[in-house]
Scaffold this active site. Structure first.
Site, PDB file in Angstrom:
ATOM      1  N   LYS A   1       0.873  -1.175   0.000  1.00 58.42           N
ATOM      2  CA  LYS A   1       0.000   0.000   0.000  1.00 58.42           C
ATOM      3  C   LYS A   1       0.910   1.225   0.000  1.00 58.42           C
ATOM      4  O   LYS A   1       1.114   1.883   1.026  1.00 58.42           O
ATOM      5  CB  LYS A   1      -0.939  -0.039   1.209  1.00 58.42           C
ATOM      6  CG  LYS A   1      -2.183   0.803   1.020  1.00 58.42           C
ATOM      7  CD  LYS A   1      -3.186   0.519   2.123  1.00 58.42           C
ATOM      8  CE  LYS A   1      -4.202   1.643   2.257  1.00 58.42           C
ATOM      9  NZ  LYS A   1      -4.987   1.904   1.065  1.00 58.42           N
TER      10      LYS A   1
HETATM   11  N1  PPE Z   1      -7.852  -1.352  -2.804  1.00 64.11           N
HETATM   12  C1  PPE Z   1      -7.216  -0.161  -2.743  1.00 64.11           C
HETATM   13  C2  PPE Z   1      -6.443   0.297  -3.924  1.00 64.11           C
HETATM   14  C3  PPE Z   1      -7.283   0.590  -1.569  1.00 64.11           C
HETATM   15  O1  PPE Z   1      -6.651   1.754  -1.514  1.00 64.11           O
HETATM   16  C4  PPE Z   1      -8.039   0.123  -0.473  1.00 64.11           C
HETATM   17  C5  PPE Z   1      -8.135   0.914   0.781  1.00 64.11           C
HETATM   18  C6  PPE Z   1      -8.691  -1.128  -0.594  1.00 64.11           C
HETATM   19  C7  PPE Z   1      -8.560  -1.834  -1.763  1.00 64.11           C
HETATM   20  C8  PPE Z   1      -9.470  -1.728   0.536  1.00 64.11           C
HETATM   21  O2  PPE Z   1      -8.631  -2.174   1.542  1.00 64.11           O
HETATM   22  P1  PPE Z   1      -9.071  -2.259   3.077  1.00 64.11           P
HETATM   23  O3  PPE Z   1      -9.176  -0.837   3.562  1.00 64.11           O
HETATM   24  O4  PPE Z   1      -7.993  -3.024   3.722  1.00 64.11           O
HETATM   25  O5  PPE Z   1     -10.370  -2.945   3.128  1.00 64.11           O
HETATM   26  N2  PPE Z   1      -8.071   2.311   0.609  1.00 64.11           N
HETATM   27  C9  PPE Z   1      -7.912   3.200   1.720  1.00 64.11           C
HETATM   28  C10 PPE Z   1      -7.505   4.587   1.258  1.00 64.11           C
HETATM   29  C11 PPE Z   1      -8.546   5.354   0.536  1.00 64.11           C
HETATM   30  C12 PPE Z   1      -8.181   6.801   0.346  1.00 64.11           C
HETATM   31  O6  PPE Z   1      -8.931   7.508  -0.345  1.00 64.11           O
HETATM   32  O7  PPE Z   1      -7.170   7.267   0.891  1.00 64.11           O
HETATM   33  C13 PPE Z   1      -9.122   3.229   2.615  1.00 64.11           C
HETATM   34  O8  PPE Z   1     -10.145   2.638   2.298  1.00 64.11           O
HETATM   35  O9  PPE Z   1      -9.049   3.855   3.661  1.00 64.11           O
END
Ligand code: PPE
Length: 304
Positions: free
Chosen positions: A158
């Site tokens: 990430k």
């Molecule tokens: N894919 C991506 C690309 C992603 O950034 C997130 C979280 C997810 C999937 C979902 O992952 P999880 O949060 O573990 O369920 N994205 C974070 C950042 C968003 C932002 O705008 O900054 C979030 O959901 O907080």
């Protein structure tokens, strides 16, 4: 604009929100060499609790590992720091943003002579894609930008750099009048949203894209899979083609920020308002995060 809170945890101590600053020659600002996480704290009958805190801090460490970034804190210390940040700001429900990055010392692509800085901020952040979107679903556009491939950079990290790719997709979608983008991978099947995982529902089958599709392994995605299984649906992790996406009964996003957000339209395909399967999963998800279902309280870290 985001509503400032009092303190941000920065390299081991709490500093005033307005003082949590970095130098303009910070390595990560120039080269995208940062890794971050996000988690949410929800009000529960036993006080505020962070949802799946440890998993998020483990993923932060894992993301740092891809970039040879030595985070000078253990997972336990990071968890404690998150709790300290929430407590010191007297927050009950909030969004939490831990970030680790190569800092300021020298410039040039090679990062490893730079210090590693770690910060944790927390503030109130409501529905990521709008209250209305959470209730009735959002309009989404399939992006002309493909999700970064694992031959380019590790999609499972990430990393801040990945979000230049996401930002391009998001801007294209918003300029087109959509709330969010769906990104395909370089092979042309569905990867995920710009910051969310994607689920497609057909009958009682609930499918989400796998790691092979290029999607980030979501912690909310994992929770949704568990919840969907417990509700008696068949859960599949695998490939979703554009054709399958457009012929699904229901489609929704999952993510820390997005929570469980129904999708009511993809390009010209209209699914309609929130469907019954999405509705049942969303309701159970909010029960889980708010401590209303004892089955899922193991996912909660109480802040006091
Ligand atoms: N894919 C991506 C690309 C992603 O950034 C997130 C979280 C997810 C999937 C979902 O992952 P999880 O949060 O573990 O369920 N994205 C974070 C950042 C968003 C932002 O705008 O900054 C979030 O959901 O907080």
């Amino acid at each position: 604009m985001m509503e400032p809170t009092k303190y941000i945890w920065f390299d081991g101590s709490l500093v005033e929100w307005a003082e949590a600053k970095v130098h303009v020659l910070t390595h990560a600002l120039h080269y995208g060499t940062g890794v971050f996480e996000s988690c949410r704290c929800y009000e529960t009958p036993d006080g505020p609790a962070v949802f799946r805190l440890r998993e998020h801090m483990l993923r932060l460490k894992k993301s740092a590992g891809y970039y040879n970034m030595p985070i000078p804190y253990s997972v336990d210390e990071l968890c404690d720091a998150v709790i300290e940040t929430v407590l010191s700001n007297w927050l009950r429900e909030c969004y939490i943003r831990p970030i680790a990055f190569f800092g300021y010392k020298e410039l040039g692509v090679y990062p490893l002579n730079n210090p590693v800085d770690v910060a944790i901020a927390a503030w109130k952040w409501g529905a990521y894609l709008g209250e209305e979107g959470l209730k009735r679903g959002i309009k989404v556009k399939i992006s002309p930008w493909r999700r970064i491939s694992d031959e380019t950079m590790p999609p499972q990290a990430k990393a801040t750099a990945n979000y230049a790719n996401s930002a391009l997709a998001k801007m294209d979608a918003v300029k087109g009048g959509y709330a969010e983008a769906i990104m395909l991978n370089t092979r042309g099947t569905v990867a995920e949203g710009s910051g969310e995982n994607l689920f497609a529902v057909k009958g009682r089958k609930v499918t989400t894209t796998s790691e092979e599709s290029g999607a980030l392994r979501g912690i909310t995605q994992d929770a949704v899979k568990r919840i969907a299984k417990d509700l008696g649906y068949t859960v599949v992790e695998g490939k979703i083609t554009v054709k399958q996406l457009l012929s699904a009964d229901e489609v929704f996003f999952s993510g820390t920020a997005a929570e469980v957000t129904p999708i009511r339209q993809v390009d010209r395909k209209v699914y309609g308002s929130i469907g019954p399967v999405t509705q049942s999963i969303q309701a159970k998800f909010f029960d889980a995060v708010r401590g209303a279902d004892p089955k899922y309280t193991k996912w909660l870290t109480y802040v006091r």
